[in-house]
Scaffold this motif. Structure first.
Motif, short mmCIF file in Angstrom:
data_model
loop_
_atom_site.label_atom_id
_atom_site.label_comp_id
_atom_site.label_asym_id
_atom_site.label_seq_id
_atom_site.Cartn_x
_atom_site.Cartn_y
_atom_site.Cartn_z
N UNK A 88 24.35 37.19 30.27
CA UNK A 88 25.14 38.11 29.45
C UNK A 88 26.57 37.58 29.34
N UNK A 89 27.11 37.61 28.13
CA UNK A 89 28.49 37.19 27.90
C UNK A 89 29.31 38.43 27.59
N UNK A 90 30.37 38.67 28.35
CA UNK A 90 31.26 39.81 28.15
C UNK A 90 32.57 39.33 27.53
N UNK A 91 32.85 39.83 26.36
CA UNK A 91 34.04 39.38 25.62
C UNK A 91 35.02 40.51 25.38
N UNK A 92 36.29 40.18 25.49
CA UNK A 92 37.37 41.07 25.05
C UNK A 92 38.27 40.26 24.13
N UNK A 93 38.34 40.67 22.87
CA UNK A 93 39.18 39.96 21.91
C UNK A 93 40.26 40.91 21.40
N UNK A 94 41.50 40.52 21.61
CA UNK A 94 42.65 41.34 21.23
C UNK A 94 43.42 40.64 20.12
N UNK B 225 34.85 41.23 12.41
CA UNK B 225 34.65 40.29 13.51
C UNK B 225 33.20 39.83 13.48
N UNK B 226 32.98 38.55 13.14
CA UNK B 226 31.65 37.96 13.08
C UNK B 226 31.28 37.45 14.47
N UNK B 227 30.12 37.91 14.98
CA UNK B 227 29.69 37.58 16.34
C UNK B 227 28.18 37.32 16.34
N UNK B 228 27.60 36.81 17.45
CA UNK B 228 26.15 36.59 17.48
C UNK B 228 25.35 37.87 17.25
N UNK B 229 24.15 37.71 16.75
CA UNK B 229 23.30 38.85 16.38
C UNK B 229 23.02 39.78 17.56
N UNK B 230 22.95 39.24 18.76
CA UNK B 230 22.59 40.06 19.92
C UNK B 230 23.76 40.87 20.47
N UNK B 231 24.91 40.83 19.81
CA UNK B 231 26.11 41.49 20.33
C UNK B 231 26.00 43.01 20.27
N UNK B 232 26.66 43.64 21.25
CA UNK B 232 26.67 45.10 21.35
C UNK B 232 28.09 45.54 21.68
N UNK B 233 28.67 46.43 20.86
CA UNK B 233 30.04 46.89 21.05
C UNK B 233 30.11 47.85 22.23
N UNK B 234 31.05 47.59 23.16
CA UNK B 234 31.20 48.47 24.33
C UNK B 234 32.62 49.02 24.43
N UNK B 235 33.48 48.70 23.49
CA UNK B 235 34.83 49.24 23.50
C UNK B 235 35.59 48.85 22.25
N UNK C 47 35.76 45.06 22.47
CA UNK C 47 35.03 44.67 23.67
C UNK C 47 33.54 44.68 23.34
N UNK C 48 32.85 43.60 23.63
CA UNK C 48 31.42 43.56 23.31
C UNK C 48 30.71 42.57 24.22
N UNK C 49 29.40 42.69 24.25
CA UNK C 49 28.57 41.78 25.04
C UNK C 49 27.49 41.19 24.15
N UNK C 50 26.95 40.04 24.58
CA UNK C 50 25.76 39.51 23.92
C UNK C 50 24.99 38.66 24.92
N UNK C 51 23.71 38.45 24.66
CA UNK C 51 22.84 37.70 25.56
C UNK C 51 22.62 36.30 25.06
#
Length: 653
Positions: free
Chosen positions: A473-479, A504-514, A584-588
Motif C-alpha cells: 500500500x502506498x500512502x500519499x499526502x500531496x499539498x 489530480x491524476x493518480x493510479x486507478x486503485x487510488x482511494x481518497x482518505x482526506x 490524502x489518498x492510498x493505492x495498492x
C-alpha cells in the motif's frame, strides 16, 4: 476580455500574407534574400521540421549500439566521408548518430563482404541530413519546397539501401561476437529502427507531395489563463502548405471562427459556469494533448469560416510563450515602433497590447488586437535568419528543451506521423501505465475558469510525501500551496480572483482518505441541453458518466480519464491571499515490495505551468533504496520536464 456566443459582432480584417514565389534552384539557396512576408509561416513550419528532424535522429542514435572495435582498414576511406560535414561533435546529437553508425560498421574485419556499400550509403545519408540541417531556414524562406522534398526522397533511398544490406548487419554481430552485451543493442534492433525511420520519411513525403494544400492549425496558447492541455486558446494561425512551401499564413483571434460556429455542443460541466455553448476557445480541455487537439480541430472545422471554404486541417501545433522568450534570448531584443520586446518582457507586453486593442474595440474604435503577433513574429524570424553557426546549434538545443518541457506539442491526423510524434515524446500524450506497473503516478491539472489572467501571478508549490508500506500500500499526502501575487501588479487583468478547477491524476486503485482547502462551487447548467438539441462530445460523455461524488469529502468528485483515477475539486484565491489544497489518498501496488524490485515514480507536468516540486518517497520498513542506500529518496525542482520518471530499486536493509 472573454467572449461567448452572445458577444456582439465586430468587423474583422483578415490578417493574411501571400508568399511570393522564388527560384527553386539549389545553387541559389544562399543568394536570394528571404521574403519577409513569409517569415511567420516559415518560423512555424521550420519549427515542425526541426523538431521532427532532431527527435528523429536523436532517437535513431539511442537505438544504435556503440561498438568499440575498430579493425576494418578497408572501410576507413568511406567512413571518413562523413567527417567532411563536421558532424562528429559540432552537431551534438545529430553527430552522435553518425558516430554510432560508423562504429557499427567498424570492427567487423575483412569477413564482412560488401559492407563498404553500406558505409557509402551512410556517408551519403550524412550529406543529405547535413544539408537540410544547415539550409532548412533558407529553404523555407525562399519557397524551395522542391529542394526539401528532393532531399527527403534521397534520405528515404539511402535508408532503403542500408536496410537492403541486412545480411551484412547480421554479419557484424557474428564478427563482433561477445561485444554485444544487450539484446536491445542488436542489428535486429537497428534494422527495426531504420525501417521505422524510413516509414516516417515516406509518410512525410506522402504528406508533402499531396496535390491539395495542407493546413496546420497553430495554437498560440496563453498560460496566464491555464487550461488542461496548456493555456487558453486566444489566438491561432492557419498555415497553408503546398509541396513543402508556405502558401498562406492567417493569424486570427479565436473569436473569429467561434462567432460563426453554428454547431451547438454541450460544454464539460465545469465550463458551464462560464459558457453556454462549447466552442473552440475553450476546447483545449483534455490533459492529453492529442485529445484536445482533435477536439479543437473538430470544432474549428465546423465553423462557417472554414465550412464555406472547405478547409480541413491536417494537424495542430501547440506553442507556448516560452518558445518566443527563448528565441529572444538568442537573437536579442526586437523593436516595433516605440516598443522593444525582450525575453523578460515579451509575454507581459503582448498581453498589454492585446488588452489595449480589446479595450479600443469596446468603445467603437476598429482594431485587430492580435495583429501585433503578425508583426512581431515577422521581425523575430527576420532577425533569427542571420544567426551564426554557434547560435544555430543553440537553437537545436532549445528545440529539444521545448519538447522535453511540453512548450511545443504536435498532433497529426495522419496515423503514421502521429505515432512518430507519440513514440518520440512530441505529442503531449498522457503516459500510459503498464499492466504490471509497480510504482506511483501523479499529474496535477488545473483549469482557470473565470479567473482572468491571474495564473501569471499565482505562485504554486507542491509537496508530496509518499510512504510505501510492507504490504504494497502506498500512502500519499500531496499539498498544493497557491499564493496569489496579483495585488502587486499594476494591471487589472492580473488582479482578478483565481478560480481553479483542480484535477489530480493518480493510479486507478487510488482511494481518497482526506481532503482540505477546496471551496464549494455548484455549477448549474444554463439551459436544458437535451431539449435544446445540443450535441454531446463522446470524450466528455465518457468522463462525466464515470463521475461520482466522494461522500466522505463532498467538495471532491472522482472520475476516470486516460486510464487514471482523477480527484477533482475547486479552489478560489483572492489577490494577496494564500491557500493550501491537500489530498490524502492510498493505492495498492501490482506486487508487494521485494528485494531488487524496481519502483517507478512518474510525475507528469501540465503544459504551460511553472510549479516548485518537493517529493519525498519513503521505502517500506526493512528496505532502503539502492540508488542512495537510504530509506528515503528526495527530489526537488522548479523546472520540471514534461514527464519525470524516477526509477528506484528496493534493497533489503
Amino acid at each position: 476580455m472573454r467572449h461567448d456566443e452572445n458577444d456582439r459582432e465586430r468587423k474583422v480584417s483578415d490578417v493574411k500574407w501571400p508568399v511570393s514565389p522564388a527560384s527553386t534552384s539549389q545553387n541559389n539557396i544562399a543568394k536570394e534574400p528571404p521574403s519577409k512576408t513569409a517569415l511567420v509561416g516559415v518560423f512555424l513550419l521550420v519549427c515542425v521540421f526541426v523538431i521532427a528532424g532532431v527527435v528523429f535522429f536523436r532517437n535513431i542514435t539511442s537505438k544504435i549500439p556503440a561498438f568499440q572495435d575498430r579493425q576494418a582498414e578497408k572501410l576507413e576511406a568511406g567512413i571518413e566521408e562523413t567527417n567532411k560535414f563536421g558532424l562528429d561533435e559540432a552537431e551534438g546529437k545529430l553527430g552522435e548518430m553518425f558516430n554510432a553508425l560508423k562504429a557499427v560498421f567498424t570492427g567487423a574485419g575483412e569477413s564482412v563482404v560488401g559492407i563498404g556499400n553500406v558505409a557509402q550509403e551512410i556517408s551519403d545519408l550524412a550529406e543529405d541530413v547535413s544539408f537540410l540541417h544547415e539550409n532548412i531556414l533558407r529553404i523555407g524562406m525562399q519557397k524551395q519546397g522542391d529542394v526539401l522534398i528532393s532531399r527527403l526522397e534521397s534520405i528515404s533511398d539511402h535508408l532503403r539501401k542500408i536496410l537492403d544490406e541486412g545480411d551484412n548487419l547480421d554479419a557484424v554481430a557474428v564478427a563482433l561476437g561477445g561485444v554485444i552485451s544487450n539484446s536491445t543493442d542488436s542489428p535486429l534492433s537497428l534494422k527495426l529502427e531504420l525501417l521505422k525511420s524510413q516509414r516516417l520519411v515516406d509518410s512525410a513525403l506522402l504528406w508533402l507531395n499531396s496535390t491539395s494544400s495542407r493546413h496546420m492549425f497553430v495554437m498560440l496558447q496563453n498560460p496566464s489563463e491555464i487550461r488542461p492541455a496548456g493555456g487558453f486558446l486566444g489566438s491561432y494561425a492557419d498555415v497553408s502548405i503546398n509541396k513543402g512551401n508556405i502558401e498562406l499564413v492567417d493569424i486570427r483571434d479565436i473569436s473569429d471562427p467561434d462567432k460563426v460556429l453554428m454547431q451547438k455542443t454541450i460544454p464539460p460541466k465545469p465550463l458551464q459556469a462560464l459558457v453556454k455553448n462549447w466552442r473552440a476557445a475553450d476546447s483545449n480541455w483534455f490533459f492529453d494533448f492529442p485529445q484536445s487537439a482533435a477536439t479543437v480541430l473538430r470544432l474549428i472545422e465546423s465553423s462557417d469560416l472554414y465550412v464555406n471554404t472547405g478547409t480541413v486541417f491536417d494537424g495542430a501545433i501547440a506553442v507556448s510563450p516560452k518558445v518566443i522568450e527563448d528565441i529572444l534570448k538568442i537573437i536579442g531584443p526586437v523593436t516595433l515602433g516605440k516598443k522593444t520586446f525582450t525575453s523578460e518582457n515579451f509575454f507581459a507586453e503582448i498581453q498589454k497590447a492585446v488588452q489595449a486593442g480589446q479595450a479600443a474595440n469596446s468603445v467603437g474604435r476598429a482594431t485587430y488586437p492580435k495583429g501585433i503577433l503578425k508583426d512581431l513574429g515577422a521581425a523575430i524570424l527576420e532577425k533569427a535568419s542571420s544567426l551564426d553557426e554557434s547560435d544555430k546549434r543553440g537553437f537545436i538545443d532549445l528545440v529539444l528543451d521545448w519538447i522535453e518541457r511540453k512548450d511545443v506539442m504536435v498532433y497529426f491526423k495522419n496515423s503514421d506521423l502521429e505515432n512518430f510524434a507519440g513514440e518520440y515524446g512530441v505529442s503531449g500524450a498522457v503516459y500510459e501505465l503498464p499492466r504490471d506497473f509497480v510504482g506511483d503516478y501523479i499529474a496535477i491539472v488545473e483549469a482557470n475558469i473565470g479567473g482572468g489572467k491571474s495564473d501569471m501571478f499565482v505562485k504554486r508549490d507542491v509537496a508530496l510525501d509518499s510512504q510505501i508500506s510492507a504490504n504494497g500500500t502506498v500512502n500519499n499526502r500531496i499539498a498544493i500551496t497557491l499564493d496569489h501575487k496579483g495585488n502587486t501588479s499594476g494591471d487589472w487583468w492580473y488582479k482578478i480572483p483565481s478560480q481553479l478547477y483542480m484535477q489530480l491524476f493518480v493510479p486507478q486503485s487510488s482511494h481518497l482518505v482526506g481532503f482540505s482547502g477546496g471551496v464549494d462551487k455548484k455549477v448549474v447548467s444554463p439551459i436544458d441541453y437535451k431539449k435544446s438539441g445540443y450535441l454531446e462530445n463522446p470524450l466528455v460523455l465518457e468522463i462525466e458518466s464515470s463521475t461520482e461524488k466522494v461522500f466522505s469529502y463532498p467538495l471532491v468528485e472522482v472520475h476516470k480519464e486516460n486510464g487514471k483515477k482523477v480527484f477533482a475539486a475547486w479552489s478560489q484565491i483572492n489577490p494577496g491571499e494564500k491557500r493550501q489544497v491537500v489530498f490524502n489518498y492510498t493505492h495498492r501496488l501490482f506486487l508487494q515490495p521485494a528485494d531488487d524490485q524496481t519502483y517507478n515514480f512518474v510525475l507528469e507536468k501540465q503544459a504551460g505551468t511553472e510549479r516548485k516540486y518537493a517529493v519525498t518517497i519513503s521505502a517500506p520498513p526493512g528496505f532502503v533504496f539502492k540508488e542512495n542506500n537510504l530509506p528515503m529518496f528526495r527530489y526537488e525542482s522548479n523546472d520540471l520536464p514534461g514527464r519525470l520518471i524516477i526509477a528506484l530499486t528496493l534493497k533489503k536493509a
